[in-house]
Design a protein around this motif. Structure first.
Motif, PDB file in Angstrom:
ATOM      1  N   SER A 109      31.852  91.398 -18.879  1.00 59.97           N
ATOM      2  CA  SER A 109      32.110  92.809 -18.617  1.00 59.97           C
ATOM      3  C   SER A 109      32.797  93.031 -17.277  1.00 59.97           C
ATOM      4  O   SER A 109      32.745  92.187 -16.388  1.00 59.97           O
ATOM      5  CB  SER A 109      30.803  93.609 -18.652  1.00 59.97           C
ATOM      6  N   LYS A 132      32.602  96.424 -14.866  1.00 62.77           N
ATOM      7  CA  LYS A 132      31.956  97.736 -14.754  1.00 62.77           C
ATOM      8  C   LYS A 132      32.132  98.291 -13.351  1.00 62.77           C
ATOM      9  O   LYS A 132      32.434  97.570 -12.426  1.00 62.77           O
ATOM     10  CB  LYS A 132      30.452  97.613 -15.054  1.00 62.77           C
ATOM     11  N   ASP A 185      34.359 101.391 -18.410  1.00 61.95           N
ATOM     12  CA  ASP A 185      33.723 100.081 -18.395  1.00 61.95           C
ATOM     13  C   ASP A 185      34.207  99.274 -19.595  1.00 61.95           C
ATOM     14  O   ASP A 185      34.379  99.803 -20.692  1.00 61.95           O
ATOM     15  CB  ASP A 185      32.199 100.213 -18.439  1.00 61.95           C
TER      16      ASP A 185
END
Length: 158
Positions: free
Chosen positions: A147, A149, A134
């Motif tokens: 992010s 992920k 991640d």
């Protein structure tokens, strides 16, 4: 034909793509299986879309050429399309990143290598995105965490 599909949960970024230029090619890394004897090559194989090799009994060429150690049959793989960017979607959806034409072999498993790039929703470009795990960063312009992920890969017959 085989398609490499990706799913990922993107927050604050979109257009996730490998760095893949003639000056800095992306090396696609796979486990390969011979379609004749079903032997799985014991090592990961890496190839890029800008390098080609001649086929031994043909005038053609491919990005990856190998001879099976078990049955000695020659096999090849050619990258048919430039990589496409993964676009943020909610919920995350499978999207084709790149397509391959395989003759005499199957791509059975993909391993991420090298760095990727993503566009922040604020316009900032994030370089050096490592998808081995991640990935998190901070978008200074938007004032929010970004992010990538839960990245998943599927190799599908196209």
């Amino acid at each position: 034909m085989f398609a490499l599909e990706m799913t990922a949960d993107l927050t604050g970024v979109t257009n996730l793509r490998p760095v893949d230029t003639p000056e800095s090619p992306y090396y696609y890394s796979f486990r390969v299986q011979c379609t004749s004897c079903r032997e799985v090559h014991d090592k990961w194989v890496d190839f890029d879309r800008f390098t080609t090799r001649d086929l031994s009994k043909s005038r053609g060429e491919a990005n990856f050429v190998y001879k099976c150690r078990n049955c000695t049959r020659e096999s090849s793989a050619t990258i048919k399309t430039a990589p496409k960017a993964y676009v943020a979607a909610s919920p995350p959806t499978k999207q084709v990143i790149v397509e391959f034409e395989c003759r005499g072999c199957e791509l059975t498993e993909f391993r991420v290598s090298a760095e990727w790039v993503a566009d922040g929703v604020s316009g900032i470009v994030f370089e050096g995105v490592d998808l081995a795990e991640d990935w998190y960063d901070y978008d200074e312009k938007a004032g929010e965490e970004v992010s990538v992920k839960e990245v998943g890969w599927v190799i599908r017959r196209a």
